[in-house]
Write a protein that holds these residues in place. Structure first.
Motif, PDB file in Angstrom:
ATOM      1  N   CYS A   1       0.784  -1.325   0.297  1.00 39.21           N
ATOM      2  CA  CYS A   1      -0.174  -0.126   0.186  1.00 39.21           C
ATOM      3  C   CYS A   1       0.993   1.628   0.432  1.00 39.21           C
ATOM      4  O   CYS A   1       1.437   1.465   0.848  1.00 39.21           O
ATOM      5  CB  CYS A   1      -0.718  -0.086   1.415  1.00 39.21           C
ATOM      6  SG  CYS A   1      -1.613   1.281   1.511  1.00 39.21           S
TER       7      CYS A   1
ATOM      8  N   CYS B   1      -5.992  -2.133   0.418  1.00 35.44           N
ATOM      9  CA  CYS B   1      -5.650  -2.579   1.286  1.00 35.44           C
ATOM     10  C   CYS B   1      -5.989  -2.946   2.861  1.00 35.44           C
ATOM     11  O   CYS B   1      -7.346  -2.430   2.608  1.00 35.44           O
ATOM     12  CB  CYS B   1      -5.033  -1.022   1.627  1.00 35.44           C
ATOM     13  SG  CYS B   1      -3.694  -1.036   3.258  1.00 35.44           S
TER      14      CYS B   1
ATOM     15  N   CYS C   1      -6.003  -0.389   5.990  1.00 37.94           N
ATOM     16  CA  CYS C   1      -6.165   1.218   6.042  1.00 37.94           C
ATOM     17  C   CYS C   1      -7.209   1.470   4.963  1.00 37.94           C
ATOM     18  O   CYS C   1      -8.281   2.511   5.036  1.00 37.94           O
ATOM     19  CB  CYS C   1      -4.896   2.400   5.882  1.00 37.94           C
ATOM     20  SG  CYS C   1      -4.559   2.542   3.906  1.00 37.94           S
TER      21      CYS C   1
ATOM     22  N   CYS D   1      -0.088   3.333   3.821  1.00 41.13           N
ATOM     23  CA  CYS D   1       0.219   2.672   5.017  1.00 41.13           C
ATOM     24  C   CYS D   1       1.493   2.120   4.838  1.00 41.13           C
ATOM     25  O   CYS D   1       2.189   1.329   5.618  1.00 41.13           O
ATOM     26  CB  CYS D   1      -1.138   2.232   5.318  1.00 41.13           C
ATOM     27  SG  CYS D   1      -1.517   0.898   4.816  1.00 41.13           S
TER      28      CYS D   1
HETATM   29 ZN   LIG Z   1      -3.099   1.118   3.556  1.00 43.60          ZN
END
Ligand SMILES: [Zn+2]
Length: 327
Positions: free
Chosen positions: A161, A179, A182, A164
């Motif tokens: 991702c 993801c 997040c 994050c």
């Molecule tokens: Zn993420």
């Protein structure tokens, strides 16, 4: 430009059937139907067959190479769309295969002339570099090959991702990564590149990069920057690389160029001066080439100048400039 879509990778009107991507039931149904074809990618190379390697090959979805194979950049086959007679087309990456006993020293090189035969695939089905065979494929095969290579290449380099850093998961039939940490969603990227036919009277501006084969010149090109129009990118790149000011700019044709993820935007531009001042960091040389000289190069009769590579949009634009069919 009337002939725009006749460029190599100019598209075949493949029905990408995007409504199926997010419909798990429907996707499973098209995947398990006996007619589905899966195209294989191995380390960026495509599986082709036929005399002269002029046809994109495929395997059925239940083939061991997909269900139990070596794996690669995608966790499951990517749904490319529906072809003739609504045959579903998928793409799978098997880059985990180590091609034991085969010479792979040329794989990934500027010109990769090697071919790899997987032991579980029919004789004559080989992995070949797409640039080498692109002009031999039908428009449909070329669109499938370009799409498969580009989307698989995106998965390969976007496993985490960007927001994050957690590992992301394939979704939407392969046209998204989600993801789980997040909730961010990531979509396959296409990077716009301008490539320009800059003319002054009866001459065209050609440049060459260091390391190219002797005599090889092509149209200037460069990535479009965030916040920039195509026109501004054309003027900036030509000024940066060759020091030539450009006036009117016109869009001509586009070409998906999956090496790895570009969309070439062919433009024409009128030079306001013939004076050239190159940036040696960007290019090795830039020259004005007259129409007569370019015709000689295309006929293979020019003593020094080599024509742009066939299949590339530079070749296509120059050819249309020569035949006066840019509009
Ligand atoms: Zn993420």
């Amino acid at each position: 430009m009337k002939r725009a879509e006749q460029v190599t990778f100019g598209g075949s009107g493949l029905d990408r059937a995007a409504h199926i991507r997010g419909d798990a039931k429907m996707l499973a149904k098209v995947k398990s139907g006996g007619a589905a074809k899966c195209h294989l990618i191995w380390r960026g190379k495509v599986l082709v067959q036929g005399e002269g390697l002029d046809s994109l090959a495929s395997v059925p979805m239940h083939h061991d190479i997909i269900t139990e194979g070596p794996g690669g950049a995608v966790e499951q086959p990517v749904f490319l769309g529906l072809g003739d007679q609504d045959v579903p087309h998928f793409a799978m990456d098997i880059s985990g295969w180590d091609a034991e006993g085969l010479d792979i020293s040329g794989v990934g090189a500027f010109v990769d002339g090697s071919e790899q035969q997987h032991p579980d695939l029919p004789t004559g089905h080989v992995f070949a570099e797409l640039r080498r065979i692109m002009t031999r494929l039908s428009p449909r095969d070329a669109e499938l090959a370009a799409s498969a290579k580009a989307v698989v290449g995106w998965h390969e380099t976007h496993r985490f991702c960007a927001r994050c850093g957690a590992g992301s998961e394939i979704s939407q039939g392969g046209w998204q990564r989600s993801c789980p940490a997040c909730g961010a969603q990531h979509f396959p990227r296409t990077d716009p590149v301008v490539i320009m036919l800059i003319t002054h009277g009866n001459s065209v501006l050609m440049g060459r990069s260091p390391g190219w084969p002797e005599g090889m010149y092509s149209l200037l090109a460069g990535f479009v920057e965030p916040g920039e129009t195509l026109e501004a990118a054309v003027r900036r790149e030509v000024m940066e690389e060759a020091g030539v000011p450009v006036g009117a700019v016109q869009y001509l044709a586009s070409q998906p160029w999956p090496f790895p993820a570009s969309l070439m935007m062919g433009c024409s531009g009128q030079a306001l001066s013939r004076d050239i001042q190159i940036d040696p960091v960007e290019i090795e040389d830039a020259i004005w080439v007259t129409r007569t000289e370019m015709m000689q190069a295309y006929a293979g009769e020019h003593p020094k100048l080599l024509p742009a590579r066939k299949g590339a949009i530079a070749h296509f634009l120059l050819q249309n400039w020569l035949s006066d069919t840019l509009d």
